[in-house]
Scaffold this motif. Structure first.
Motif, PDB file in Angstrom:
ATOM      1  N   PHE A   1       0.771  -1.201   0.043  1.00  0.00           N
ATOM      2  CA  PHE A   1       0.006  -0.222   0.014  1.00  0.00           C
ATOM      3  C   PHE A   1       1.025   1.582  -0.112  1.00  0.00           C
ATOM      4  O   PHE A   1       1.899   1.356   0.804  1.00  0.00           O
ATOM      5  N   THR A   2       0.483   2.194  -0.692  1.00  0.00           N
ATOM      6  CA  THR A   2       0.998   3.577  -0.936  1.00  0.00           C
ATOM      7  C   THR A   2      -0.205   4.540  -0.967  1.00  0.00           C
ATOM      8  O   THR A   2      -1.272   4.145  -1.416  1.00  0.00           O
ATOM      9  N   ASP A   3       0.039   5.609  -0.648  1.00  0.00           N
ATOM     10  CA  ASP A   3      -1.298   6.661  -0.882  1.00  0.00           C
ATOM     11  C   ASP A   3      -1.449   6.662  -2.232  1.00  0.00           C
ATOM     12  O   ASP A   3      -2.737   6.950  -2.894  1.00  0.00           O
ATOM     13  N   ALA A   4      -0.719   6.380  -3.432  1.00  0.00           N
ATOM     14  CA  ALA A   4      -0.877   6.466  -4.797  1.00  0.00           C
ATOM     15  C   ALA A   4      -1.902   5.240  -5.084  1.00  0.00           C
ATOM     16  O   ALA A   4      -2.836   5.350  -6.151  1.00  0.00           O
ATOM     17  N   LEU A   5      -1.904   4.240  -4.412  1.00  0.00           N
ATOM     18  CA  LEU A   5      -2.823   2.959  -4.576  1.00  0.00           C
ATOM     19  C   LEU A   5      -4.391   3.239  -3.800  1.00  0.00           C
ATOM     20  O   LEU A   5      -5.171   2.542  -3.958  1.00  0.00           O
ATOM     21  N   ARG A   6      -4.676   4.370  -3.055  1.00  0.00           N
ATOM     22  CA  ARG A   6      -5.533   4.473  -2.215  1.00  0.00           C
ATOM     23  C   ARG A   6      -6.979   4.338  -3.184  1.00  0.00           C
ATOM     24  O   ARG A   6      -7.913   3.584  -2.670  1.00  0.00           O
ATOM     25  N   ASN A   7      -6.990   5.308  -3.988  1.00  0.00           N
ATOM     26  CA  ASN A   7      -8.440   4.855  -4.835  1.00  0.00           C
ATOM     27  C   ASN A   7      -8.651   3.546  -5.342  1.00  0.00           C
ATOM     28  O   ASN A   7      -9.564   3.230  -5.472  1.00  0.00           O
ATOM     29  N   GLU A   8      -7.739   3.024  -6.201  1.00  0.00           N
ATOM     30  CA  GLU A   8      -7.604   1.701  -6.843  1.00  0.00           C
ATOM     31  C   GLU A   8      -7.954   0.811  -5.772  1.00  0.00           C
ATOM     32  O   GLU A   8      -8.846  -0.206  -6.044  1.00  0.00           O
ATOM     33  N   VAL A   9      -7.497   0.803  -4.551  1.00  0.00           N
ATOM     34  CA  VAL A   9      -7.910  -0.132  -3.455  1.00  0.00           C
ATOM     35  C   VAL A   9      -9.441  -0.049  -3.094  1.00  0.00           C
ATOM     36  O   VAL A   9     -10.165  -1.080  -3.061  1.00  0.00           O
ATOM     37  N   ARG A  10      -9.878   1.121  -2.758  1.00  0.00           N
ATOM     38  CA  ARG A  10     -11.238   1.536  -2.557  1.00  0.00           C
ATOM     39  C   ARG A  10     -12.067   1.046  -3.610  1.00  0.00           C
ATOM     40  O   ARG A  10     -13.076   0.242  -3.173  1.00  0.00           O
ATOM     41  N   ASP A  11     -11.801   1.224  -4.679  1.00  0.00           N
ATOM     42  CA  ASP A  11     -12.585   0.728  -6.072  1.00  0.00           C
ATOM     43  C   ASP A  11     -12.722  -0.940  -5.803  1.00  0.00           C
ATOM     44  O   ASP A  11     -13.806  -1.430  -6.205  1.00  0.00           O
ATOM     45  N   ALA A  12     -11.563  -1.560  -5.432  1.00  0.00           N
ATOM     46  CA  ALA A  12     -11.607  -2.855  -5.523  1.00  0.00           C
ATOM     47  C   ALA A  12     -12.577  -3.662  -4.531  1.00  0.00           C
ATOM     48  O   ALA A  12     -13.268  -4.437  -4.639  1.00  0.00           O
ATOM     49  N   LEU A  13     -12.428  -2.888  -3.438  1.00  0.00           N
ATOM     50  CA  LEU A  13     -13.181  -3.506  -2.186  1.00  0.00           C
ATOM     51  C   LEU A  13     -14.541  -2.849  -2.042  1.00  0.00           C
ATOM     52  O   LEU A  13     -15.274  -3.420  -1.070  1.00  0.00           O
ATOM     53  N   ASN A  14     -14.911  -1.813  -2.697  1.00  0.00           N
ATOM     54  CA  ASN A  14     -16.361  -1.448  -2.545  1.00  0.00           C
ATOM     55  C   ASN A  14     -17.255  -2.185  -3.345  1.00  0.00           C
ATOM     56  O   ASN A  14     -17.898  -1.726  -4.276  1.00  0.00           O
ATOM     57  N   CYS A  15     -17.328  -3.350  -3.053  1.00  0.00           N
ATOM     58  CA  CYS A  15     -18.459  -4.114  -3.493  1.00  0.00           C
ATOM     59  C   CYS A  15     -18.870  -5.266  -2.599  1.00  0.00           C
ATOM     60  O   CYS A  15     -18.133  -5.371  -1.649  1.00  0.00           O
ATOM     61  N   ASP A  16     -19.798  -6.060  -2.960  1.00  0.00           N
ATOM     62  CA  ASP A  16     -20.107  -7.239  -2.212  1.00  0.00           C
ATOM     63  C   ASP A  16     -20.297  -6.970  -0.433  1.00  0.00           C
ATOM     64  O   ASP A  16     -19.583  -7.654   0.143  1.00  0.00           O
ATOM     65  N   PRO A  17     -21.055  -6.191  -0.271  1.00  0.00           N
ATOM     66  CA  PRO A  17     -21.396  -5.846   1.253  1.00  0.00           C
ATOM     67  C   PRO A  17     -21.671  -6.853   2.082  1.00  0.00           C
ATOM     68  O   PRO A  17     -21.239  -6.984   3.169  1.00  0.00           O
ATOM     69  N   ASP A  18     -22.375  -8.048   1.605  1.00  0.00           N
ATOM     70  CA  ASP A  18     -22.447  -9.282   2.643  1.00  0.00           C
ATOM     71  C   ASP A  18     -21.347  -9.918   2.717  1.00  0.00           C
ATOM     72  O   ASP A  18     -21.304 -10.313   4.039  1.00  0.00           O
ATOM     73  N   ALA A  19     -20.333  -9.964   1.886  1.00  0.00           N
ATOM     74  CA  ALA A  19     -18.955 -10.614   2.240  1.00  0.00           C
ATOM     75  C   ALA A  19     -18.363  -9.823   3.529  1.00  0.00           C
ATOM     76  O   ALA A  19     -17.603 -10.467   4.326  1.00  0.00           O
ATOM     77  N   TRP A  20     -18.569  -8.485   3.869  1.00  0.00           N
ATOM     78  CA  TRP A  20     -17.903  -7.751   4.740  1.00  0.00           C
ATOM     79  C   TRP A  20     -18.356  -8.217   6.195  1.00  0.00           C
ATOM     80  O   TRP A  20     -17.841  -7.706   7.096  1.00  0.00           O
TER      81      TRP A  20
END
Length: 193
Positions: free
Chosen positions: A18-37
């Motif tokens: 992780f670096t600050d430059a990856l923040r938005n890409e990581v957010r986009d990757a994880l912002n799905c499948d609310p049931d799994a969380w």
């Protein structure tokens, strides 16, 4: 044990610290499948992402975690970590893993586990723990498939972000287990070469 936070990759996947430059890409990757969380200790879904990200970055700064963005075909599709890094005991945990639903299965998880476990053992770990919710039989089956040894259930071990008190199924791979586990992972990946 000295675990550097570096990029590791093979022909299937690239793990980028992780670096600050990856923040938005990581957010986009994880912002799905609310049931799994729902069953996870922490959530990076929606509004919870910022707290989760700051916590991961703080742990990286302290040296107690290596959080990786999981990149496949030039797209960040999830995250995995070595965390609870304890150099004085030469141990850590492997987890905080989440993949987008469309990339689950196939080569992604075995390739990530092969890279992260290899990184830990190649840099002096004698023990890597993998834990999951005791109510998640699918995750437990996947951990057993790796060759990790079942060490039992820790009762009332963690409290999830939803407030549920969670029992934790604990597994471990020791340095003497690693050659067999490595060979099993390599065999799972071999047909895809």
């Amino acid at each position: 044990m000295d675990l550097p936070a570096i990029v590791i990759e093979d022909r299937f996947v690239r793990l980028e610290p992780f670096t600050d430059a990856l923040r938005n890409e990581v957010r986009d990757a994880l912002n799905c499948d609310p049931d799994a969380w729902q069953g996870m200790v922490g959530s990076a879904y929606g509004e919870q992402f910022e707290v989760w990200w700051v916590s991961a970055m703080s742990a990286m700064a302290r040296g107690s975690r290596i959080a990786w963005a999981v990149r496949q075909a030039d797209v960040v599709v999830g995250t995995t970590s070595l965390y609870e890094i304890r150099p004085e005991h030469r141990r850590c945990e492997l987890g905080s893993t989440f993949y987008r639903p469309e990339v689950r299965g196939g080569t992604l998880n075995p390739a990530c586990k092969r890279l992260a476990l290899g990184h830990a053992f190649d840099h002096g770990a004698v023990r890597v723990e993998i834990v999951t919710d005791a109510l998640n039989p699918r995750s437990q089956a996947a951990i057993r498939k790796l060759g990790a040894r079942d060490e039992g259930v820790l009762r009332k071990h963690k409290i999830t972000w939803t407030g549920r008190v969670r029992d934790t199924a604990q597994f471990a791979i020791l340095d003497e287990d690693w050659p067999e586990v490595r060979d099993r992972l390599d065999a799972r990946l071999a047909p895809f070469v």
